[in-house]
Design a protein around this motif. Structure first.
Motif, PDB file in Angstrom:
ATOM      1  N   ARG A  35      48.925  34.766  46.922  1.00 27.77           N
ATOM      2  CA  ARG A  35      48.729  33.403  47.426  1.00 27.77           C
ATOM      3  C   ARG A  35      49.247  32.313  46.495  1.00 27.77           C
ATOM      4  O   ARG A  35      49.912  31.382  46.922  1.00 27.77           O
ATOM      5  N   SER A  36      48.903  32.379  45.206  1.00 26.43           N
ATOM      6  CA  SER A  36      49.342  31.328  44.281  1.00 26.43           C
ATOM      7  C   SER A  36      49.367  31.846  42.856  1.00 26.43           C
ATOM      8  O   SER A  36      48.753  32.858  42.530  1.00 26.43           O
ATOM      9  N   ARG A  37      50.098  31.114  42.020  1.00 28.13           N
ATOM     10  CA  ARG A  37      50.235  31.455  40.608  1.00 28.13           C
ATOM     11  C   ARG A  37      50.090  30.183  39.786  1.00 28.13           C
ATOM     12  O   ARG A  37      50.551  29.119  40.189  1.00 28.13           O
ATOM     13  N   TYR A  38      49.472  30.342  38.616  1.00 24.38           N
ATOM     14  CA  TYR A  38      49.273  29.221  37.710  1.00 24.38           C
ATOM     15  C   TYR A  38      49.727  29.629  36.319  1.00 24.38           C
ATOM     16  O   TYR A  38      49.294  30.656  35.801  1.00 24.38           O
ATOM     17  N   GLU A  39      50.590  28.832  35.730  1.00 21.05           N
ATOM     18  CA  GLU A  39      51.065  29.093  34.378  1.00 21.05           C
ATOM     19  C   GLU A  39      50.089  28.475  33.395  1.00 21.05           C
ATOM     20  O   GLU A  39      49.859  27.262  33.413  1.00 21.05           O
ATOM     21  N   VAL A  83      46.414  34.370  41.945  1.00 23.14           N
ATOM     22  CA  VAL A  83      45.295  34.289  42.882  1.00 23.14           C
ATOM     23  C   VAL A  83      45.730  35.002  44.156  1.00 23.14           C
ATOM     24  O   VAL A  83      46.772  34.678  44.733  1.00 23.14           O
ATOM     25  N   GLY A  84      44.923  35.978  44.539  1.00 15.75           N
ATOM     26  CA  GLY A  84      45.241  36.759  45.728  1.00 15.75           C
ATOM     27  C   GLY A  84      44.239  36.510  46.842  1.00 15.75           C
ATOM     28  O   GLY A  84      43.039  36.430  46.597  1.00 15.75           O
ATOM     29  N   GLU A  85      44.748  36.371  48.057  1.00 18.27           N
ATOM     30  CA  GLU A  85      43.883  36.284  49.232  1.00 18.27           C
ATOM     31  C   GLU A  85      43.680  37.705  49.744  1.00 18.27           C
ATOM     32  O   GLU A  85      44.644  38.393  50.109  1.00 18.27           O
ATOM     33  N   VAL A  86      42.436  38.146  49.745  1.00 15.86           N
ATOM     34  CA  VAL A  86      42.117  39.526  50.114  1.00 15.86           C
ATOM     35  C   VAL A  86      42.249  39.684  51.626  1.00 15.86           C
ATOM     36  O   VAL A  86      41.514  39.055  52.386  1.00 15.86           O
ATOM     37  N   GLU A  87      43.199  40.515  52.033  1.00 17.43           N
ATOM     38  CA  GLU A  87      43.420  40.773  53.452  1.00 17.43           C
ATOM     39  C   GLU A  87      42.655  41.999  53.928  1.00 17.43           C
ATOM     40  O   GLU A  87      42.271  42.065  55.095  1.00 17.43           O
ATOM     41  N   ARG A  88      42.463  42.959  53.038  1.00 17.05           N
ATOM     42  CA  ARG A  88      41.690  44.169  53.334  1.00 17.05           C
ATOM     43  C   ARG A  88      41.006  44.606  52.049  1.00 17.05           C
ATOM     44  O   ARG A  88      41.539  44.405  50.960  1.00 17.05           O
ATOM     45  N   CYS A  89      39.840  45.215  52.184  1.00 18.46           N
ATOM     46  CA  CYS A  89      39.175  45.787  51.014  1.00 18.46           C
ATOM     47  C   CYS A  89      38.320  46.967  51.452  1.00 18.46           C
ATOM     48  O   CYS A  89      37.946  47.089  52.615  1.00 18.46           O
ATOM     49  N   SER A  90      38.038  47.827  50.477  1.00 15.10           N
ATOM     50  CA  SER A  90      37.172  48.977  50.721  1.00 15.10           C
ATOM     51  C   SER A  90      36.460  49.292  49.416  1.00 15.10           C
ATOM     52  O   SER A  90      36.876  48.849  48.344  1.00 15.10           O
ATOM     53  N   HIS A  91      35.370  50.066  49.534  1.00 13.73           N
ATOM     54  CA  HIS A  91      34.660  50.482  48.327  1.00 13.73           C
ATOM     55  C   HIS A  91      33.924  51.783  48.577  1.00 13.73           C
ATOM     56  O   HIS A  91      33.693  52.170  49.722  1.00 13.73           O
ATOM     57  N   ARG A  92      33.592  52.448  47.468  1.00 12.72           N
ATOM     58  CA  ARG A  92      32.840  53.696  47.502  1.00 12.72           C
ATOM     59  C   ARG A  92      31.559  53.493  46.711  1.00 12.72           C
ATOM     60  O   ARG A  92      31.550  52.781  45.713  1.00 12.72           O
ATOM     61  N   THR A  93      30.501  54.133  47.131  1.00 15.57           N
ATOM     62  CA  THR A  93      29.231  54.031  46.411  1.00 15.57           C
ATOM     63  C   THR A  93      28.862  55.338  45.716  1.00 15.57           C
ATOM     64  O   THR A  93      27.859  55.398  45.025  1.00 15.57           O
ATOM     65  N   ASP A  94      29.705  56.363  45.877  1.00 16.97           N
ATOM     66  CA  ASP A  94      29.388  57.685  45.328  1.00 16.97           C
ATOM     67  C   ASP A  94      29.955  57.928  43.931  1.00 16.97           C
ATOM     68  O   ASP A  94      29.788  59.008  43.378  1.00 16.97           O
ATOM     69  N   THR A  95      30.622  56.939  43.340  1.00 12.56           N
ATOM     70  CA  THR A  95      31.251  57.100  42.034  1.00 12.56           C
ATOM     71  C   THR A  95      30.977  55.871  41.180  1.00 12.56           C
ATOM     72  O   THR A  95      31.192  54.749  41.632  1.00 12.56           O
ATOM     73  N   PRO A  96      30.534  56.074  39.931  1.00 13.30           N
ATOM     74  CA  PRO A  96      30.329  54.916  39.054  1.00 13.30           C
ATOM     75  C   PRO A  96      31.668  54.352  38.575  1.00 13.30           C
ATOM     76  O   PRO A  96      32.665  55.075  38.522  1.00 13.30           O
TER      77      PRO A  96
END
Length: 161
Positions: free
Chosen positions: A121-125, A133-146
């Motif tokens: 999405r954007s960059r700052y020097e 800075v990224g706009e999250v289009e998709r995400c996933s997660h697991r709860t079975d692993t620390p």
């Protein structure tokens, strides 16, 4: 309090415990790109935004500046060697690394405890780094692993209490 030197500033930052990520993308010619980073943070829930930073001197900088998408892979406790590999120079970081392709074609690492697929999405020097800075289009997660943790220059695979 003292005026920070590079060494004292780095040492003070090392007292902040973080998770460990590998940021992945594809270069304009389609080559796989990836690097270990612990400079990752959430920015906003609405819209969903995250940030990370990269040294201006990084060999991967052109790919991340030119690319439209990247993924932030939060590593699991079992992925310490992968973190070290993607932090190394002069090695084939991708040799034998299992991954799947995300919606925008970026590699998503198998075994990660969370994955954020982001629009660049954007960059700052700022200083010697570029903040992405990224706009999250998709995400996933697991709860079975620390998660894999980093503190004081060392990796941790358990939550010390």
């Amino acid at each position: 309090m003292q005026i920070p030197t590079t060494a004292s500033f780095r040492a003070a930052l090392g007292r902040f415990a973080t998770g460990v990520t590998i940021v992945t993308a594809r270069s304009p010619d389609g080559a796989l790109v990836g690097l270990t980073a612990n400079s990752f943070n959430s920015v906003s829930l609405a819209p969903p935004l995250v940030l990370w930073s990269l040294s201006r001197q990084s060999a991967s900088m052109p790919a991340f500046q030119a690319g439209t998408h990247y993924a932030i892979n939060v590593l699991g406790a079992q992925q310490r060697e992968l973190a070290l590999r993607f932090a190394s120079k002069g090695v084939d970081r991708w040799d034998g690394v299992p991954y799947t392709e995300g919606a925008a074609g970026v590699p998503l690492l198998d075994g990660a405890v969370a994955v954020f697929e982001c629009l660049n999405r954007s960059r700052y020097e700022e200083g010697d780094h570029i903040i992405f800075v990224g706009e999250v289009e998709r995400c996933s997660h697991r709860t079975d692993t620390p998660p894999l943790l980093y503190h004081g220059g060392q990796f941790y695979t358990e939550h010390p209490l």
